[in-house]
Motif scaffolding. Sequence first.
Motif, PDB file in Angstrom:
ATOM      1  N   PRO A 129      33.826  47.619  72.981  1.00 28.26           N
ATOM      2  CA  PRO A 129      34.085  48.504  72.416  1.00 28.26           C
ATOM      3  C   PRO A 129      33.678  50.081  72.951  1.00 28.26           C
ATOM      4  CG  PRO A 129      32.884  47.290  71.229  1.00 28.26           C
ATOM      5  CD  PRO A 129      32.910  46.022  72.368  1.00 28.26           C
ATOM      6  N   SER A 130      34.114  51.240  72.401  1.00 28.17           N
ATOM      7  CA  SER A 130      33.688  52.170  73.118  1.00 28.17           C
ATOM      8  C   SER A 130      32.281  52.838  72.924  1.00 28.17           C
ATOM      9  CB  SER A 130      34.600  53.711  72.297  1.00 28.17           C
ATOM     10  OG  SER A 130      34.157  54.629  72.405  1.00 28.17           O
ATOM     11  N   GLY A 131      31.549  53.020  73.667  1.00 29.17           N
ATOM     12  CA  GLY A 131      30.191  53.446  73.091  1.00 29.17           C
ATOM     13  C   GLY A 131      29.156  51.909  73.379  1.00 29.17           C
ATOM     14  N   CYS A 132      30.143  51.172  73.870  1.00 29.29           N
ATOM     15  CA  CYS A 132      28.808  50.125  74.083  1.00 29.29           C
ATOM     16  C   CYS A 132      28.186  49.955  75.663  1.00 29.29           C
ATOM     17  CB  CYS A 132      29.604  48.816  73.959  1.00 29.29           C
ATOM     18  SG  CYS A 132      31.020  47.883  75.656  1.00 29.29           S
ATOM     19  N   GLY A 133      28.410  51.073  76.076  1.00 28.69           N
ATOM     20  CA  GLY A 133      27.730  51.541  77.642  1.00 28.69           C
ATOM     21  C   GLY A 133      28.027  50.861  78.886  1.00 28.69           C
ATOM     22  N   LYS A 134      28.908  50.597  78.698  1.00 26.92           N
ATOM     23  CA  LYS A 134      29.821  50.072  79.915  1.00 26.92           C
ATOM     24  C   LYS A 134      30.087  51.112  80.826  1.00 26.92           C
ATOM     25  CE  LYS A 134      34.207  50.232  77.565  1.00 26.92           C
ATOM     26  NZ  LYS A 134      33.981  50.312  76.388  1.00 26.92           N
ATOM     27  N   SER A 135      30.663  52.506  80.541  1.00 24.72           N
ATOM     28  CA  SER A 135      30.041  54.002  81.620  1.00 24.72           C
ATOM     29  C   SER A 135      28.608  53.852  82.125  1.00 24.72           C
ATOM     30  CB  SER A 135      30.947  55.328  80.865  1.00 24.72           C
ATOM     31  OG  SER A 135      31.840  54.954  81.143  1.00 24.72           O
ATOM     32  N   THR A 136      27.710  53.769  81.335  1.00 28.82           N
ATOM     33  CA  THR A 136      26.552  54.237  81.676  1.00 28.82           C
ATOM     34  C   THR A 136      25.754  52.671  82.203  1.00 28.82           C
ATOM     35  OG1 THR A 136      25.965  54.536  79.637  1.00 28.82           O
ATOM     36  CG2 THR A 136      24.212  54.113  80.594  1.00 28.82           C
TER      37      THR A 136
ATOM     38  N   VAL B 212      20.414  51.959  75.837  1.00 29.53           N
ATOM     39  CA  VAL B 212      20.988  52.458  75.952  1.00 29.53           C
ATOM     40  C   VAL B 212      22.193  50.910  77.217  1.00 29.53           C
ATOM     41  CG1 VAL B 212      24.044  53.821  76.741  1.00 29.53           C
ATOM     42  CG2 VAL B 212      22.025  54.615  76.226  1.00 29.53           C
TER      43      VAL B 212
ATOM     44  N   ILE C 196      17.743  56.272  76.926  1.00 28.21           N
ATOM     45  CA  ILE C 196      18.056  57.850  76.259  1.00 28.21           C
ATOM     46  C   ILE C 196      17.907  57.775  76.089  1.00 28.21           C
ATOM     47  CG2 ILE C 196      20.093  59.163  76.820  1.00 28.21           C
ATOM     48  CD1 ILE C 196      22.066  57.649  78.385  1.00 28.21           C
TER      49      ILE C 196
HETATM   50  N1  ADP Z   1      23.286  61.291  77.943  1.00 27.65           N
HETATM   51  C1  ADP Z   1      23.086  60.770  77.135  1.00 27.65           C
HETATM   52  N2  ADP Z   1      22.944  60.937  76.121  1.00 27.65           N
HETATM   53  C2  ADP Z   1      22.640  59.995  74.804  1.00 27.65           C
HETATM   54  N3  ADP Z   1      22.838  59.297  74.294  1.00 27.65           N
HETATM   55  C3  ADP Z   1      24.189  59.006  75.759  1.00 27.65           C
HETATM   56  C4  ADP Z   1      24.017  60.047  77.207  1.00 27.65           C
HETATM   57  N4  ADP Z   1      24.861  58.467  77.503  1.00 27.65           N
HETATM   58  C5  ADP Z   1      25.731  57.821  77.423  1.00 27.65           C
HETATM   59  N5  ADP Z   1      24.523  58.036  75.526  1.00 27.65           N
HETATM   60  C6  ADP Z   1      24.891  56.941  74.564  1.00 27.65           C
HETATM   61  O1  ADP Z   1      25.030  55.853  75.100  1.00 27.65           O
HETATM   62  C7  ADP Z   1      26.279  54.994  74.826  1.00 27.65           C
HETATM   63  C8  ADP Z   1      26.923  54.117  75.485  1.00 27.65           C
HETATM   64  O2  ADP Z   1      27.615  55.213  75.969  1.00 27.65           O
HETATM   65  P1  ADP Z   1      28.611  55.065  77.408  1.00 27.65           P
HETATM   66  O3  ADP Z   1      27.915  54.342  78.584  1.00 27.65           O
HETATM   67  O4  ADP Z   1      29.623  56.224  77.977  1.00 27.65           O
HETATM   68  O5  ADP Z   1      29.592  53.865  76.612  1.00 27.65           O
HETATM   69  P2  ADP Z   1      31.461  53.928  76.956  1.00 27.65           P
HETATM   70  O6  ADP Z   1      31.696  53.960  78.300  1.00 27.65           O
HETATM   71  O7  ADP Z   1      31.231  52.181  76.552  1.00 27.65           O
HETATM   72  O8  ADP Z   1      32.538  53.907  75.831  1.00 27.65           O
HETATM   73  C9  ADP Z   1      26.682  55.979  73.841  1.00 27.65           C
HETATM   74  O9  ADP Z   1      26.286  55.509  72.404  1.00 27.65           O
HETATM   75  C10 ADP Z   1      26.224  57.411  74.231  1.00 27.65           C
HETATM   76  O10 ADP Z   1      26.694  57.795  73.056  1.00 27.65           O
END
Ligand code: ADP
Length: 356
Positions: free
Chosen positions: A37-44, A18, A13
């Motif tokens: 941890p938060s921000g490690c890319g789980k949701s992505t 990510v 991204i």
């Molecule tokens: N649409 C996006 N644009 C820019 N950065 C993104 C976007 N979606 C996620 N990120 C970045 O990707 C990383 C992983 O995000 P995310 O998957 O939400 O993490 P988690 O669910 O583990 O907290 C984070 O650093 C977040 O800032």
Amino acid sequence: MADLRLEHLSKRIGGHSVTHDVSLSVPDGAFCVFVGPSGCGKSTLLRLIAGLEEASAGRILVGGRDVTQVPAWDRDLAMVFQSYALYPHMTVRDNIAFALRSARRPEPEVAAKVAEAARILQLDSLLDRKPAQLSGGQRQRVAIGRAIVKQPKLFLFDEPLSNLDAELRVHMRLELARLHRQLGTTIVYVTHDQVEAMTLATQIVVLRDGRVEQVGSPLQLYDAPDNLFVAGFIGSPKMNLLAATRQGDRLVLPGCGGQSVPLPPLAALPAEGVPLHLGLRPQAISATGAQSLDLVIEVVEHLGSETLVHARAPGSAELVTALVTGGRTLSPGQPFTAGFGTAALYLFDPTGQRLR
Ligand SMILES: Nc1ncnc2c1ncn2[C@@H]1O[C@H](COP(=O)(O)OP(=O)(O)O)[C@@H](O)[C@H]1O
Ligand SMILES: [Mg+2]
């Protein structure tokens, strides 16, 4: 029911990686938890599987079918989010029925499936209420009900319990475990809470900065972490990680007043003087043991049947945490002998890789 396979999956991204080259095999019927941890890319990663994000590289296979280019609605998956995303103007019954009615299923089938979901989730008496008339836990059950009636090949959950209070979280955890046993459907579940991962998962995937750190059953990760990150992340309270260097057949601990312990058995010896990390779980410490460190108690947390002791060598930097049974008479300022066996020691090289 289906297995899930990820092959060299990546997501960039804005020039930032990510999800980084994730390969993973989730067996049919598994309860797989992505934790980190938060921000490690789980949701992505979950959104890539769901088809809500497009992969930059790699493949996603559900039940052997390559769905990488398949639109979300045609992937035969159901996702439950942290925010329940219920329709506020609809009753519980209509919320649960929504996907089936959108797919123009016959009304008798809709009614039967809603009744079945309501029975499994114990929502029978709530079917005519609106979401505003429900508690947080009940709303979460409705969101799960909407997913169940789709009879998906795979359930995807993104931090479904994060909005609930502690007591309800424990209760819903049990319900999710029961639901999984009852349905037998493969679940991929995202959480930042390692206790949730340990209690729910048959398979845990530890993520860090978009990469897989380790995959294994809860006890495999607890007993045999591959690296410093997994060692520190899995287990509560956290594993003690102390600075150490090898001198001959001993490990010297500069953060514990220069006390030393014998080397655990290793296939290859690390070079002398190289800065290492020594791991020791709080649960592995007791008043007695073949080895010990002489410490002084700084803080005591009485939990009832167990006591958490935080102690350090006088004038030294590193705090050592011990979880001991009993310990009712312990108090700050007392000397504390932290006993353990050599087999309880973990050793990590300067890059964080486990030495075995
Ligand atoms: N649409 C996006 N644009 C820019 N950065 C993104 C976007 N979606 C996620 N990120 C970045 O990707 C990383 C992983 O995000 P995310 O998957 O939400 O993490 P988690 O669910 O583990 O907290 C984070 O650093 C977040 O800032
Ligand atoms: Mg997230």
